[in-house]
Design a protein around this motif. Structure first.
Motif, mmCIF file in Angstrom:
data_model
loop_
_atom_site.group_PDB
_atom_site.id
_atom_site.type_symbol
_atom_site.label_atom_id
_atom_site.label_comp_id
_atom_site.label_asym_id
_atom_site.label_seq_id
_atom_site.Cartn_x
_atom_site.Cartn_y
_atom_site.Cartn_z
ATOM 1 N N UNK A 1 -40.885 -43.545 92.975
ATOM 2 C CA UNK A 1 -41.359 -42.900 94.169
ATOM 3 C C UNK A 1 -42.374 -41.918 93.765
ATOM 4 N N UNK A 2 -43.299 -41.605 94.582
ATOM 5 C CA UNK A 2 -44.291 -40.529 94.420
ATOM 6 C C UNK A 2 -44.393 -39.586 95.578
ATOM 7 N N UNK A 3 -44.272 -38.216 95.257
ATOM 8 C CA UNK A 3 -44.063 -37.232 96.352
ATOM 9 C C UNK A 3 -45.340 -36.222 96.270
ATOM 10 N N UNK A 4 -45.937 -35.801 97.387
ATOM 11 C CA UNK A 4 -47.226 -35.152 97.523
ATOM 12 C C UNK A 4 -46.861 -33.973 98.723
ATOM 13 N N UNK A 5 -46.836 -32.752 98.163
ATOM 14 C CA UNK A 5 -46.585 -31.829 99.139
ATOM 15 C C UNK A 5 -47.955 -31.266 99.967
ATOM 16 N N UNK A 6 -47.542 -31.164 101.306
ATOM 17 C CA UNK A 6 -48.837 -30.658 102.069
ATOM 18 C C UNK A 6 -48.386 -29.690 102.963
ATOM 19 N N UNK A 7 -47.213 -29.102 102.864
ATOM 20 C CA UNK A 7 -47.076 -28.011 103.612
ATOM 21 C C UNK A 7 -45.751 -27.408 103.080
ATOM 22 N N UNK A 8 -45.652 -25.911 102.928
ATOM 23 C CA UNK A 8 -44.390 -25.307 102.311
ATOM 24 C C UNK A 8 -44.257 -25.412 100.860
ATOM 25 N N UNK A 9 -42.829 -25.276 100.567
ATOM 26 C CA UNK A 9 -42.531 -25.481 99.208
ATOM 27 C C UNK A 9 -41.197 -26.022 99.198
ATOM 28 N N UNK A 10 -40.603 -26.802 98.126
ATOM 29 C CA UNK A 10 -39.446 -27.367 97.953
ATOM 30 C C UNK A 10 -38.958 -27.335 96.555
ATOM 31 N N UNK B 1 -47.778 -26.554 98.069
ATOM 32 C CA UNK B 1 -48.917 -27.401 98.451
ATOM 33 C C UNK B 1 -49.687 -27.790 97.334
ATOM 34 N N UNK B 2 -50.106 -29.297 97.447
ATOM 35 C CA UNK B 2 -50.902 -29.767 96.360
ATOM 36 C C UNK B 2 -49.980 -30.256 95.121
ATOM 37 N N UNK B 3 -48.586 -29.805 95.466
ATOM 38 C CA UNK B 3 -47.728 -30.599 94.205
ATOM 39 C C UNK B 3 -47.672 -31.950 94.394
ATOM 40 N N UNK B 4 -47.420 -32.652 93.131
ATOM 41 C CA UNK B 4 -47.380 -34.052 93.187
ATOM 42 C C UNK B 4 -46.349 -34.448 92.058
ATOM 43 N N UNK B 5 -45.379 -35.353 92.463
ATOM 44 C CA UNK B 5 -44.344 -35.797 91.558
ATOM 45 C C UNK B 5 -44.154 -37.468 91.564
ATOM 46 N N UNK B 6 -44.083 -37.728 90.163
ATOM 47 C CA UNK B 6 -44.038 -39.304 90.023
ATOM 48 C C UNK B 6 -42.400 -39.332 89.523
ATOM 49 N N UNK B 7 -41.526 -40.389 90.166
ATOM 50 C CA UNK B 7 -40.081 -40.567 89.943
ATOM 51 C C UNK B 7 -39.983 -41.926 89.414
ATOM 52 N N UNK B 8 -39.838 -42.445 88.111
ATOM 53 C CA UNK B 8 -39.503 -43.551 87.837
ATOM 54 C C UNK B 8 -38.305 -44.352 88.376
ATOM 55 N N UNK C 1 -43.053 -42.006 82.585
ATOM 56 C CA UNK C 1 -42.257 -40.905 82.499
ATOM 57 C C UNK C 1 -42.325 -40.112 83.940
ATOM 58 N N UNK C 2 -41.369 -39.157 83.724
ATOM 59 C CA UNK C 2 -41.474 -38.163 84.910
ATOM 60 C C UNK C 2 -42.814 -37.377 84.751
ATOM 61 N N UNK C 3 -43.271 -37.226 86.098
ATOM 62 C CA UNK C 3 -44.448 -36.312 86.075
ATOM 63 C C UNK C 3 -44.293 -35.456 87.205
ATOM 64 N N UNK C 4 -44.556 -34.184 87.117
ATOM 65 C CA UNK C 4 -44.539 -33.051 88.073
ATOM 66 C C UNK C 4 -45.910 -32.216 87.649
#
Length: 272
Positions: free
Chosen positions: A92-101, A114-121, A155-158
């Motif tokens: 999975x890859x996540x990319x935040x475009x509004x708000x926070x999580x 916003x602008x946050x990216x995560x890669x999940x193996x 690896x995991x990436x945030x």
């Protein structure tokens, strides 16, 4: 640093007085899903998600996306999931475009804005929760990971795109640049997610024709984009799918930057 803009779907439903004519296009080589099509009535709900709905931009389908799926998720305060993925072997890859999580991966919590990216193996447990008081929206890209004997999983990436220096394309004087989340030399990855930026007037100066399948979501600005034999106008909030070998090029229209979130499959032999 210049403030970056991230367009998100607004939902709702067009009035009965609106003209039916739109820009949606679906062909054998490409598709254009304009932002105006992303209304309330085309959202989906998924198992084990609370207070969440999803705009499905792409899914594996005969004559459509072959290697990935892509959603825009909208999660209300208090919502989220403790079991977001229901299939085995999916990265999975996540990319935040509004708000926070708050994303928790393998027991470690990460606050993403916003602008946050995560890669999940693949095979890595993760949960997601909106701990704020406003809705959060993010892109969720899913791909069946193509394992190769002798290569570990990535690896995991945030990270956040605002902390990554864009790489200018050669001989463009910075008019065309790419913010790279994955290291292009890391062959453990079988997909790349990047943010591509064109300054006003910058172009892709030839018809790119290559094996990578593309998903492009326009985050900011507008352009005229070449897709196969057609030139189409696109703007912030539009999604484009390009089949492998579909010719592409573009002219950035201004007055501000033209930016899009880009998916492509990479680093693997062609299945025979």
């Amino acid at each position: 640093m210049t403030k970056r803009s991230y367009y998100t779907p607004q939902g709702g439903l067009p009035p009965q007085t609106q003209l039916l004519t739109g820009r949606a296009v679906f062909t054998e080589a490409y598709a254009v899903i304009p932002r105006g099509t992303m209304s309330d009535i085309v959202t989906s709900y998924l198992p084990f998600w609370d207070k969440a709905r999803f705009w499905v931009l792409a899914r594996p389908l005969s004559g459509f996306a072959e290697t990935f799926s892509q959603y825009i998720a909208e999660v209300q305060p208090g919502g989220g999931s403790d079991q977001p993925e229901t299939e085995q072997g999916v990265e999975a890859a996540l990319f935040v475009v509004e708000g926070a999580l708050r994303l928790t991966v393998d027991g470690q919590a990460h606050e993403m804005t916003e602008g946050g990216f995560a890669y999940i193996p693949p095979g890595t447990p993760w949960t997601l929760r909106n701990t704020g008081d406003t809705a959060v929206k993010f892109h969720w890209l899913r791909k069946a990971y193509q394992a190769v004997s002798g290569l570990d999983h990535p690896p995991v990436m945030v990270v956040n795109e605002n902390d990554i220096a864009p790489v200018p394309m050669p001989d463009t004087d910075g008019g065309w640049a790419t913010t790279r989340f994955m290291d292009p030399a890391d062959l453990r990855h079988d997909m790349h997610i990047t943010v591509v930026t064109f300054q006003p007037g910058a172009v892709i100066p030839f018809a790119e024709t290559h094996v990578m399948e593309h998903g492009l979501y326009v985050l900011e600005g507008k352009a005229v984009y070449r897709l196969n034999q057609d030139w189409v106008e696109v703007e912030a909030g539009d999604f484009m799918w390009l089949r492998a070998f579909c010719p592409q090029a573009c002219y950035a229209g201004g007055p501000g930057p033209f930016r899009y979130l880009l998916y492509k499959d990479v680093n693997r032999h062609m299945a025979l």
